[in-house]
Design a protein around this motif. Sequence first.
Motif, PDB file in Angstrom:
ATOM      1  N   GLN A 159       0.781   4.191  -2.746  1.00 56.76           N
ATOM      2  CA  GLN A 159       0.560   5.588  -2.354  1.00 56.76           C
ATOM      3  C   GLN A 159       1.676   6.492  -2.890  1.00 56.76           C
ATOM      4  O   GLN A 159       1.402   7.553  -3.459  1.00 56.76           O
ATOM      5  CB  GLN A 159       0.485   5.696  -0.825  1.00 56.76           C
ATOM      6  CG  GLN A 159       0.193   7.116  -0.352  1.00 56.76           C
ATOM      7  CD  GLN A 159       0.037   7.220   1.154  1.00 56.76           C
ATOM      8  OE1 GLN A 159      -0.081   6.213   1.846  1.00 56.76           O
ATOM      9  NE2 GLN A 159       0.024   8.437   1.661  1.00 56.76           N
ATOM     10  N   VAL A 191      -7.808   2.054  -2.352  1.00 57.16           N
ATOM     11  CA  VAL A 191      -7.700   1.094  -1.242  1.00 57.16           C
ATOM     12  C   VAL A 191      -9.102   0.577  -0.893  1.00 57.16           C
ATOM     13  O   VAL A 191      -9.291  -0.608  -0.628  1.00 57.16           O
ATOM     14  CB  VAL A 191      -6.995   1.713  -0.014  1.00 57.16           C
ATOM     15  CG1 VAL A 191      -7.167   0.837   1.226  1.00 57.16           C
ATOM     16  CG2 VAL A 191      -5.504   1.895  -0.303  1.00 57.16           C
ATOM     17  N   GLY A 192     -10.098   1.463  -0.929  1.00 55.52           N
ATOM     18  CA  GLY A 192     -11.478   1.035  -0.701  1.00 55.52           C
ATOM     19  C   GLY A 192     -11.916   0.002  -1.727  1.00 55.52           C
ATOM     20  O   GLY A 192     -12.491  -1.032  -1.369  1.00 55.52           O
ATOM     21  N   VAL A 239      -5.892   7.533  -3.407  1.00 58.15           N
ATOM     22  CA  VAL A 239      -5.406   6.405  -2.596  1.00 58.15           C
ATOM     23  C   VAL A 239      -6.548   5.839  -1.747  1.00 58.15           C
ATOM     24  O   VAL A 239      -6.750   4.622  -1.691  1.00 58.15           O
ATOM     25  CB  VAL A 239      -4.209   6.827  -1.717  1.00 58.15           C
ATOM     26  CG1 VAL A 239      -3.884   5.754  -0.672  1.00 58.15           C
ATOM     27  CG2 VAL A 239      -2.986   7.108  -2.583  1.00 58.15           C
ATOM     28  N   ALA A 240      -7.327   6.712  -1.105  1.00 59.92           N
ATOM     29  CA  ALA A 240      -8.447   6.221  -0.280  1.00 59.92           C
ATOM     30  C   ALA A 240      -9.436   5.439  -1.142  1.00 59.92           C
ATOM     31  O   ALA A 240      -9.854   4.337  -0.772  1.00 59.92           O
ATOM     32  CB  ALA A 240      -9.151   7.391   0.425  1.00 59.92           C
ATOM     33  N   ALA A 241      -9.803   5.991  -2.303  1.00 58.71           N
ATOM     34  CA  ALA A 241     -10.796   5.322  -3.149  1.00 58.71           C
ATOM     35  C   ALA A 241     -10.266   3.991  -3.676  1.00 58.71           C
ATOM     36  O   ALA A 241     -10.998   2.993  -3.702  1.00 58.71           O
ATOM     37  CB  ALA A 241     -11.213   6.234  -4.307  1.00 58.71           C
ATOM     38  N   ARG A 243       0.825  -1.216   0.000  1.00 53.97           N
ATOM     39  CA  ARG A 243       0.000   0.000   0.000  1.00 53.97           C
ATOM     40  C   ARG A 243       0.853   1.257   0.000  1.00 53.97           C
ATOM     41  O   ARG A 243       0.519   2.233  -0.661  1.00 53.97           O
ATOM     42  CB  ARG A 243      -0.958  -0.003   1.200  1.00 53.97           C
ATOM     43  CG  ARG A 243      -2.117  -0.956   0.982  1.00 53.97           C
ATOM     44  CD  ARG A 243      -3.129  -0.824   2.111  1.00 53.97           C
ATOM     45  NE  ARG A 243      -4.201  -1.804   1.951  1.00 53.97           N
ATOM     46  CZ  ARG A 243      -4.944  -2.250   2.942  1.00 53.97           C
ATOM     47  NH1 ARG A 243      -4.744  -1.808   4.172  1.00 53.97           N
ATOM     48  NH2 ARG A 243      -5.900  -3.123   2.714  1.00 53.97           N
ATOM     49  N   ARG A 292      -4.421  11.819  -2.000  1.00 52.41           N
ATOM     50  CA  ARG A 292      -5.063  11.153  -0.855  1.00 52.41           C
ATOM     51  C   ARG A 292      -6.436  10.606  -1.219  1.00 52.41           C
ATOM     52  O   ARG A 292      -6.808   9.501  -0.819  1.00 52.41           O
ATOM     53  CB  ARG A 292      -5.171  12.110   0.342  1.00 52.41           C
ATOM     54  CG  ARG A 292      -4.014  11.967   1.335  1.00 52.41           C
ATOM     55  CD  ARG A 292      -4.329  12.684   2.638  1.00 52.41           C
ATOM     56  NE  ARG A 292      -4.446  14.119   2.429  1.00 52.41           N
ATOM     57  CZ  ARG A 292      -3.444  14.988   2.546  1.00 52.41           C
ATOM     58  NH1 ARG A 292      -2.260  14.568   2.903  1.00 52.41           N
ATOM     59  NH2 ARG A 292      -3.623  16.273   2.319  1.00 52.41           N
ATOM     60  N   LEU A 293      -7.208  11.394  -1.994  1.00 52.49           N
ATOM     61  CA  LEU A 293      -8.536  10.930  -2.409  1.00 52.49           C
ATOM     62  C   LEU A 293      -8.413   9.680  -3.282  1.00 52.49           C
ATOM     63  O   LEU A 293      -9.142   8.696  -3.097  1.00 52.49           O
ATOM     64  CB  LEU A 293      -9.271  12.056  -3.159  1.00 52.49           C
ATOM     65  CG  LEU A 293     -10.581  11.682  -3.857  1.00 52.49           C
ATOM     66  CD1 LEU A 293     -11.580  11.061  -2.890  1.00 52.49           C
ATOM     67  CD2 LEU A 293     -11.195  12.926  -4.530  1.00 52.49           C
TER      68      LEU A 293
END
Lengths: 213, 213
Positions: free
Chosen positions: A126, A160-161, A156-158, A122, A153-154
């Motif tokens: 990132q 990873v989700g 990476v969050a999406a 991860r 960040r958005l």
Amino acid sequence: MVKQERAARTRRSLIGAAAEVFAEVGFVPASLGAISRRAGVSNGALHFHFANKSMLAEAVEAEAAERVRCVVEAVGARQGDPLQAVVDATHELMGALLRDVVVRGGFHLAGDIARRAESPLRQEWQRWVEDGLRRAARGGALAPGVAWDDAARLIVAATVGLEVLGGADGSWLSRQNVTRLWDLLLPRLAGRPYAGVLVSSGSLPPATHPHTG
Amino acid sequence: MVKQERAARTRRSLIGAAAEVFAEVGFVPASLGAISRRAGVSNGALHFHFANKSMLAEAVEAEAAERVRCVVEAVGARQGDPLQAVVDATHELMGALLRDVVVRGGFHLAGDIARRAESPLRQEWQRWVEDGLRRAARGGALAPGVAWDDAARLIVAATVGLEVLGGADGSWLSRQNVTRLWDLLLPRLAGRPYAGVLVSSGSLPPATHPHTG
């Protein structure tokens, strides 16, 4: 087959079997017996290659990281626009999670509480997204007022989700789903001259996939 | 203290201790001994309340779901605009993940391969986001060309990503980080008359938090 080739093949079988078992049951409950049975090798052969389960997990993580690195570097080599390269790489990554059990097992371990401090996957993803967004910003490709690190960040969050939700329901990883996500993100992230040029569904033809399973 | 009160207090301590241990080591490695020691009760008291570890996990999941439901319903009661309510609820959920060990333990179990098929949390969150976006679309609050279900999937992916990344690094869950995410998403998702009115940082004053720990 010479001895060295046979050993390499056994090692690959063990890494594939371990990735499957880790993805199915998690690191702590995974048993070395189940892994050697799945690989079709003896317990002795497993222990010849891997002294313990942690070393097997490290091998899965390293191999998954190497495959993701290959996918991402191939995208970078074929696509000069950094923002489009990030779009393309998310498609390739989700495709790899769907098709390649070693990548799936590696990301599973990256989310497994027993292994996540060790896992490079991860963090590497990132860093790679951040690098792409930083270069897009330098090239003036981001919309006014969009900070590259917020955008990274958005994304990476999406992603990873998607990776986590895709572990229980593969439809999250589909090209259609990833395209819809970019249909929403790209008009907001890309500067006006770029917005109409970037392709949400990815700019690359479906890649050939040497690692399927 | 009457007997019934004492039993209820012991049960709450066990649920809190179990949530902590599940979040720290995962479901399979968690030992009932470690949980009863952390709760400051005997093994016998633990077994009086919970026949086995699965029942303890169910109790953590149910209590976490109940707390998330309370948070989300309180948001709905105070905020009539469905899109702003989704923004507010993500702030409240991330705050609960930071502060409330039962919510954190519950979401950890929702991502734990040994429990995720059982856990209601992520599905409930997804249904609630979908419901909010559907109502926003019906009220004409989404930008032209934005499908409510695509918007819901993006928000669910991003918030599940925050939840998972926040398990290893709490800064992903901070109000600042969640606000930046909405700074990027709202101008794209909200129709023109709404875009300037919605508040990325949430429209509610910081809530009072009965469950901290």
